[in-house]
Motif scaffolding. Sequence first.
Motif, short mmCIF file in Angstrom:
data_model
loop_
_atom_site.label_atom_id
_atom_site.label_comp_id
_atom_site.label_asym_id
_atom_site.label_seq_id
_atom_site.Cartn_x
_atom_site.Cartn_y
_atom_site.Cartn_z
N VAL A 25 0.84 -1.20 0.00
CA VAL A 25 0.00 0.00 0.00
C VAL A 25 0.88 1.26 0.00
O VAL A 25 0.60 2.22 -0.71
CB VAL A 25 -0.97 -0.02 1.20
CG1 VAL A 25 -1.72 1.30 1.33
CG2 VAL A 25 -1.95 -1.18 1.07
N ASP A 26 1.96 1.23 0.77
CA ASP A 26 2.89 2.38 0.82
C ASP A 26 3.48 2.69 -0.55
O ASP A 26 3.67 3.85 -0.90
CB ASP A 26 4.05 2.09 1.78
CG ASP A 26 3.68 2.33 3.23
OD1 ASP A 26 2.57 2.85 3.46
OD2 ASP A 26 4.48 1.98 4.12
N ARG A 27 3.77 1.64 -1.29
CA ARG A 27 4.43 1.83 -2.59
C ARG A 27 3.47 2.28 -3.68
O ARG A 27 3.90 2.76 -4.73
CB ARG A 27 5.09 0.52 -3.04
CG ARG A 27 6.27 0.11 -2.19
CD ARG A 27 6.87 -1.17 -2.73
NE ARG A 27 7.83 -1.74 -1.79
CZ ARG A 27 8.51 -2.85 -2.00
NH1 ARG A 27 8.32 -3.54 -3.12
NH2 ARG A 27 9.36 -3.29 -1.10
N ALA A 28 2.17 2.03 -3.49
CA ALA A 28 1.20 2.32 -4.55
C ALA A 28 0.72 3.77 -4.47
O ALA A 28 0.65 4.36 -3.40
CB ALA A 28 0.01 1.37 -4.42
N SER A 29 0.38 4.31 -5.66
CA SER A 29 -0.09 5.70 -5.71
C SER A 29 -1.24 5.89 -6.68
O SER A 29 -1.65 7.00 -6.96
CB SER A 29 1.07 6.61 -6.12
OG SER A 29 1.53 6.22 -7.40
N GLY A 30 -1.78 4.79 -7.22
CA GLY A 30 -2.83 4.90 -8.23
C GLY A 30 -4.18 5.21 -7.62
O GLY A 30 -4.76 6.27 -7.85
N VAL A 31 -4.71 4.27 -6.82
CA VAL A 31 -5.97 4.48 -6.10
C VAL A 31 -5.78 3.99 -4.66
O VAL A 31 -4.86 3.23 -4.36
CB VAL A 31 -7.16 3.74 -6.76
CG1 VAL A 31 -7.51 4.37 -8.09
CG2 VAL A 31 -6.89 2.25 -6.89
N GLU A 32 -6.69 4.41 -3.80
CA GLU A 32 -6.66 4.05 -2.38
C GLU A 32 -7.22 2.65 -2.15
O GLU A 32 -8.01 2.15 -2.95
CB GLU A 32 -7.56 5.01 -1.58
CG GLU A 32 -7.23 6.47 -1.76
CD GLU A 32 -6.06 6.87 -0.87
OE1 GLU A 32 -6.20 6.77 0.36
OE2 GLU A 32 -5.03 7.26 -1.43
N VAL A 33 -6.87 2.06 -1.02
CA VAL A 33 -7.58 0.89 -0.53
C VAL A 33 -8.94 1.39 -0.06
O VAL A 33 -9.04 2.44 0.60
CB VAL A 33 -6.83 0.26 0.67
CG1 VAL A 33 -7.59 -0.95 1.20
CG2 VAL A 33 -5.41 -0.13 0.28
N LEU A 34 -10.00 0.67 -0.40
CA LEU A 34 -11.35 1.11 0.01
C LEU A 34 -11.78 0.39 1.30
O LEU A 34 -11.35 -0.72 1.55
CB LEU A 34 -12.36 0.83 -1.10
CG LEU A 34 -12.12 1.60 -2.40
CD1 LEU A 34 -13.13 1.18 -3.46
CD2 LEU A 34 -12.20 3.11 -2.15
#
Length: 277
Positions: A268-277
Amino acid sequence: MIDLHTHSTASDGTLPPAELMGAARDAGLSVVALTDHDTTAGLDEAAVALPTGLSLMRGAEISCTRGGVSLHLLAYLFDPSYQPLIDRLERVVTSRENRAQRMVELLVADGHDVTWEQVRRGAGGTVGRPHVAKALIDAGLVGSIEDAFTPDWVGTRGRYWAAKEEIDVLEAIALVRVAGGVTVFAHPAAASRGRVVGDDVVEEMAAAGLDGLEVDHPDHPEATRAQVRELARGLGLLAAGSSDFHGTNKPAVLGQNTTDPAVLDELVDRASGVEVL
Ligand code: AMP
Ligand code: ZN
Ligand code: FE
Ligand code: FE
């Protein structure tokens, strides 16, 4: 409990996305990823139906290839409106339609009682071999989905098998990264499904920005898990675990294998596309 690999009726699972979210909560999951084959079509329905206490990782399982071997890439939290990735996935989905029709043609040519309409009707979204397998069961030609995945029927390179278009895995990793997503190599050593790539390919993928390997998977025997875990450690990759739930199309149950919360946090820290819902 964190399960980062499931399928709905948007591809070859048997539960619609909304029902899958309910089943995930009932199974005691706190985080579930929806990763349908080559499509994000089920994500909105899953998001709307998300029960309290359950988080959704939006994702997809991308059909890839490297060195003539098929492999699956789990992609998470990428921007689902990133057009170059959508275009690429749409090409794969179109080729899946054509190849399923081709498999039906081969069956019909041998006098087997199956039709394309029947296969297409049985698929809610991305069509896959399990949908052809279902038609074979309905026609009384095989007793189970498992029996259809054999050389005599639609097993890889089997009598009625046809190839589909797949994306070069290094290209897929790059596309997902540009879309702000993260990637995990799905069941990298599931030898029961056919040929698997060598460690050299995993090294190439790591160099291209791969984030993790799916270590704990129903198709990995214990000894294989130890090897894959060691490979991940050596390459500095995260070690994930998932059920690859397909409803009644496969024996796995939700939460059968799970991912460590620290690994999820890192993804999750590495991702920047969309949020966890
Ligand atoms: P396709 O992507 O259309 O080539 O079909 C592959 C799909 O069939 C994968 O999602 C697998 O989950 C499923 N599959 C592969 N092997 C088997 C098997 N032996 N039994 C049941 N399902 C299988
Ligand atoms: Zn599947
Ligand atoms: Fe897979
Ligand atoms: Fe899968």
